[in-house]
Design a protein around this motif. Sequence first.
Motif, PDB file in Angstrom:
ATOM      1  N   ARG A 131       0.787  -1.188   0.113  1.00 10.64           N
ATOM      2  CA  ARG A 131       0.028  -0.225   0.005  1.00 10.64           C
ATOM      3  C   ARG A 131       0.983   1.232   0.152  1.00 10.64           C
ATOM      4  O   ARG A 131       0.512   2.355  -0.605  1.00 10.64           O
ATOM      5  CB  ARG A 131      -0.989  -0.098   1.353  1.00 10.64           C
ATOM      6  N   LYS A 132       2.031   1.167   0.782  1.00  8.41           N
ATOM      7  CA  LYS A 132       2.943   2.395   0.702  1.00  8.41           C
ATOM      8  C   LYS A 132       4.121   2.278  -0.567  1.00  8.41           C
ATOM      9  O   LYS A 132       5.020   3.082  -0.348  1.00  8.41           O
ATOM     10  CB  LYS A 132       3.682   2.498   1.960  1.00  8.41           C
ATOM     11  N   GLY A 133       3.817   1.249  -1.273  1.00 14.84           N
ATOM     12  CA  GLY A 133       4.988   0.900  -2.159  1.00 14.84           C
ATOM     13  C   GLY A 133       4.977   2.425  -3.295  1.00 14.84           C
ATOM     14  O   GLY A 133       3.840   2.931  -3.594  1.00 14.84           O
ATOM     15  N   ALA A 134       6.088   2.421  -3.962  1.00 17.62           N
ATOM     16  CA  ALA A 134       6.144   3.544  -5.037  1.00 17.62           C
ATOM     17  C   ALA A 134       7.245   2.787  -6.139  1.00 17.62           C
ATOM     18  O   ALA A 134       8.091   1.968  -5.544  1.00 17.62           O
ATOM     19  CB  ALA A 134       6.827   4.608  -4.430  1.00 17.62           C
ATOM     20  N   ILE A 135       7.136   3.497  -7.128  1.00 13.59           N
ATOM     21  CA  ILE A 135       8.257   3.088  -8.182  1.00 13.59           C
ATOM     22  C   ILE A 135       8.785   4.422  -8.802  1.00 13.59           C
ATOM     23  O   ILE A 135       7.994   5.500  -8.771  1.00 13.59           O
ATOM     24  CB  ILE A 135       7.273   2.490  -9.529  1.00 13.59           C
ATOM     25  N   VAL A 136      10.080   4.371  -8.991  1.00 12.86           N
ATOM     26  CA  VAL A 136      10.700   5.695  -9.480  1.00 12.86           C
ATOM     27  C   VAL A 136      11.451   5.641 -10.610  1.00 12.86           C
ATOM     28  O   VAL A 136      11.793   4.296 -11.135  1.00 12.86           O
ATOM     29  CB  VAL A 136      11.656   6.229  -8.463  1.00 12.86           C
ATOM     30  N   GLU A 164       5.240   8.608   4.004  1.00 12.32           N
ATOM     31  CA  GLU A 164       6.429   7.440   3.813  1.00 12.32           C
ATOM     32  C   GLU A 164       6.337   6.550   2.727  1.00 12.32           C
ATOM     33  O   GLU A 164       5.191   5.916   2.849  1.00 12.32           O
ATOM     34  CB  GLU A 164       6.741   6.943   4.975  1.00 12.32           C
ATOM     35  N   LEU A 165       7.121   6.619   1.633  1.00 12.03           N
ATOM     36  CA  LEU A 165       6.866   5.736   0.459  1.00 12.03           C
ATOM     37  C   LEU A 165       8.177   4.881   0.520  1.00 12.03           C
ATOM     38  O   LEU A 165       9.170   5.218   1.018  1.00 12.03           O
ATOM     39  CB  LEU A 165       6.734   6.574  -0.685  1.00 12.03           C
ATOM     40  N   ILE A 166       7.529   3.681   0.213  1.00 16.46           N
ATOM     41  CA  ILE A 166       9.013   2.592   0.122  1.00 16.46           C
ATOM     42  C   ILE A 166       9.143   2.286  -1.478  1.00 16.46           C
ATOM     43  O   ILE A 166       8.131   1.863  -2.023  1.00 16.46           O
ATOM     44  CB  ILE A 166       8.494   1.345   0.975  1.00 16.46           C
ATOM     45  N   VAL A 167      10.422   2.279  -1.705  1.00 15.78           N
ATOM     46  CA  VAL A 167      10.731   2.114  -3.411  1.00 15.78           C
ATOM     47  C   VAL A 167      10.525   0.820  -3.399  1.00 15.78           C
ATOM     48  O   VAL A 167      11.576  -0.134  -2.980  1.00 15.78           O
ATOM     49  CB  VAL A 167      12.117   2.502  -3.460  1.00 15.78           C
ATOM     50  N   ARG A 168       9.553   0.256  -4.197  1.00 15.79           N
ATOM     51  CA  ARG A 168       9.464  -1.164  -4.680  1.00 15.79           C
ATOM     52  C   ARG A 168      10.144  -1.490  -6.116  1.00 15.79           C
ATOM     53  O   ARG A 168      10.141  -2.872  -6.458  1.00 15.79           O
ATOM     54  CB  ARG A 168       8.086  -1.475  -4.494  1.00 15.79           C
ATOM     55  N   GLY A 169      10.145  -0.621  -6.972  1.00 21.38           N
ATOM     56  CA  GLY A 169      10.671  -0.660  -8.132  1.00 21.38           C
ATOM     57  C   GLY A 169      11.300   0.370  -8.858  1.00 21.38           C
ATOM     58  O   GLY A 169      11.116   1.758  -8.422  1.00 21.38           O
ATOM     59  N   ILE A 170      12.195   0.145  -9.853  1.00 14.15           N
ATOM     60  CA  ILE A 170      12.607   1.159 -10.494  1.00 14.15           C
ATOM     61  C   ILE A 170      12.780   1.098 -12.297  1.00 14.15           C
ATOM     62  O   ILE A 170      13.103  -0.126 -12.405  1.00 14.15           O
ATOM     63  CB  ILE A 170      14.249   1.323 -10.194  1.00 14.15           C
ATOM     64  N   PHE A 171      12.019   1.890 -12.715  1.00 18.19           N
ATOM     65  CA  PHE A 171      11.509   1.742 -14.152  1.00 18.19           C
ATOM     66  C   PHE A 171      12.575   2.410 -14.837  1.00 18.19           C
ATOM     67  O   PHE A 171      13.018   3.478 -15.016  1.00 18.19           O
ATOM     68  CB  PHE A 171      10.116   1.800 -14.264  1.00 18.19           C
ATOM     69  N   ASP A 172      12.735   1.850 -16.263  1.00 17.57           N
ATOM     70  CA  ASP A 172      13.679   2.302 -17.323  1.00 17.57           C
ATOM     71  C   ASP A 172      12.645   2.771 -18.513  1.00 17.57           C
ATOM     72  O   ASP A 172      11.299   2.134 -18.315  1.00 17.57           O
ATOM     73  CB  ASP A 172      14.683   1.231 -17.856  1.00 17.57           C
ATOM     74  N   PHE A 184       5.802   7.309  -8.999  1.00 19.58           N
ATOM     75  CA  PHE A 184       4.457   6.915  -8.871  1.00 19.58           C
ATOM     76  C   PHE A 184       4.150   6.499  -7.419  1.00 19.58           C
ATOM     77  O   PHE A 184       5.122   5.395  -7.156  1.00 19.58           O
ATOM     78  CB  PHE A 184       4.150   5.883 -10.009  1.00 19.58           C
ATOM     79  N   PHE A 185       2.998   6.431  -6.950  1.00 20.80           N
ATOM     80  CA  PHE A 185       2.507   5.677  -5.903  1.00 20.80           C
ATOM     81  C   PHE A 185       1.202   5.359  -5.929  1.00 20.80           C
ATOM     82  O   PHE A 185       0.262   5.951  -6.553  1.00 20.80           O
ATOM     83  CB  PHE A 185       2.894   6.202  -4.438  1.00 20.80           C
ATOM     84  N   HIS A 186       0.518   4.583  -4.748  1.00 16.67           N
ATOM     85  CA  HIS A 186      -1.027   4.156  -4.734  1.00 16.67           C
ATOM     86  C   HIS A 186      -1.739   5.626  -4.300  1.00 16.67           C
ATOM     87  O   HIS A 186      -1.501   5.991  -3.267  1.00 16.67           O
ATOM     88  CB  HIS A 186      -1.056   3.138  -3.993  1.00 16.67           C
ATOM     89  N   TRP A 187      -2.772   5.879  -5.022  1.00 15.39           N
ATOM     90  CA  TRP A 187      -3.729   6.830  -4.756  1.00 15.39           C
ATOM     91  C   TRP A 187      -4.578   6.106  -3.414  1.00 15.39           C
ATOM     92  O   TRP A 187      -4.986   7.043  -2.700  1.00 15.39           O
ATOM     93  CB  TRP A 187      -4.697   7.123  -5.813  1.00 15.39           C
ATOM     94  N   ASP A 188      -4.855   4.829  -3.471  1.00 18.72           N
ATOM     95  CA  ASP A 188      -5.424   4.309  -2.266  1.00 18.72           C
ATOM     96  C   ASP A 188      -4.805   4.760  -0.931  1.00 18.72           C
ATOM     97  O   ASP A 188      -5.479   4.976   0.243  1.00 18.72           O
ATOM     98  CB  ASP A 188      -5.311   2.757  -2.376  1.00 18.72           C
TER      99      ASP A 188
END
Length: 385
Positions: A131-136, A164-172, A184-188
Amino acid sequence: MYTLRLIVKNSMRHKLRTSLTILGLVVAIFSFGLLQTVINAWYAGAEGASNTTLVTRNKTSLVFPLPLSYQARIRAVPGVTGVGYANWFQGVYKDPKNFFAQFAISGESYLDIYPDYLLPAEERAAFLRDRKGAIVGRKLADQYGFKLGDVIPLKGTIYPGNWELIVRGIFDGKQTSTNTATLFFHWDYVNETVKKLSPRRANQIGVYVVQINQPENAAAISSAVDKEFANSLAETLTETEKAFQLGFVSMSEAIVVAIRVVSFVVIIIIAAVMANTMAMSARERLGEYATLKALGFGPGFLALMIFGESLLLSAFGAALGILILFPFAAFLGKVMGTMFPVFEVTQLTVLQQMLAALVIGTVAAIAPTVRAIRVNIVEGLRSIG
């Protein structure tokens, strides 16, 4: 081959003058290319927009939200194959100077619409679970040193509070023009807190992104979506993603026009300088041209010599200017960080630089060529000595 050697020797008669002329050409072609790259960076978002993606926002203004309940109704419009949503977050990361794009999104439905974001399957799954995950994006991660598992603290402005967001992914990016300077992170995650603190602001989103089946159906589907919400409390305006992006560019259109004008003024100025250089050379060689005409060399040969010298100088200066532009643009892209998410020298820019050099070389040679062809043999020979 002999003619080429003669052209090269003629161009090097006055080494200082030639060197300064080439230097001016290098600066002009480099500056022209750099300014064109800045303009391309300004339009990068619009140029990279998908032709099968629409954006639906509040008809009154982008600052007014839309109800979350619109998602199902948009999805039911014929021709729509997917619907996601996003909210501009505008949180502060440690210092207000650390500005970068942040969007609270619908999760999987949003990512499905943007396949240009290349995210490993395990990282995508981890993001969707948390739920607190984010991708950068890769550029953003490189700039701030974000790594998987890092906690990113954001101080909300539009949505007050400490997040507080936790980096769960890094996109290319699938392409070099893909924006990888976004978080990007969750609107929920945001919506749950908003429900408690300000219930009236809950279940409201900024824009819907709508995937359609065929690009040629964009106008019809846009009209159908807007008719669905006509005369409601929150009427909609649906347009292509490119038109939506160009709406932001138009806010600073005067600046873009000014940069474009300056880039062409630079070319005009160096063309004048180059023309003066060639005119000086022709004036000094009137006796030589008269001798060549007396020996039987025709106007075509004289034109070849003058145009060849002018184009040789232009080509050499342009080549150096283009070569310098690539490393400088790469350096500038890193320095500017997220100000210009996409800052690269395109093939079109290089072609424009080459064309500009061709125009400079051609224009600069016209007047000296006409003078050389018209020179009177007797008067020209008198000038010798």
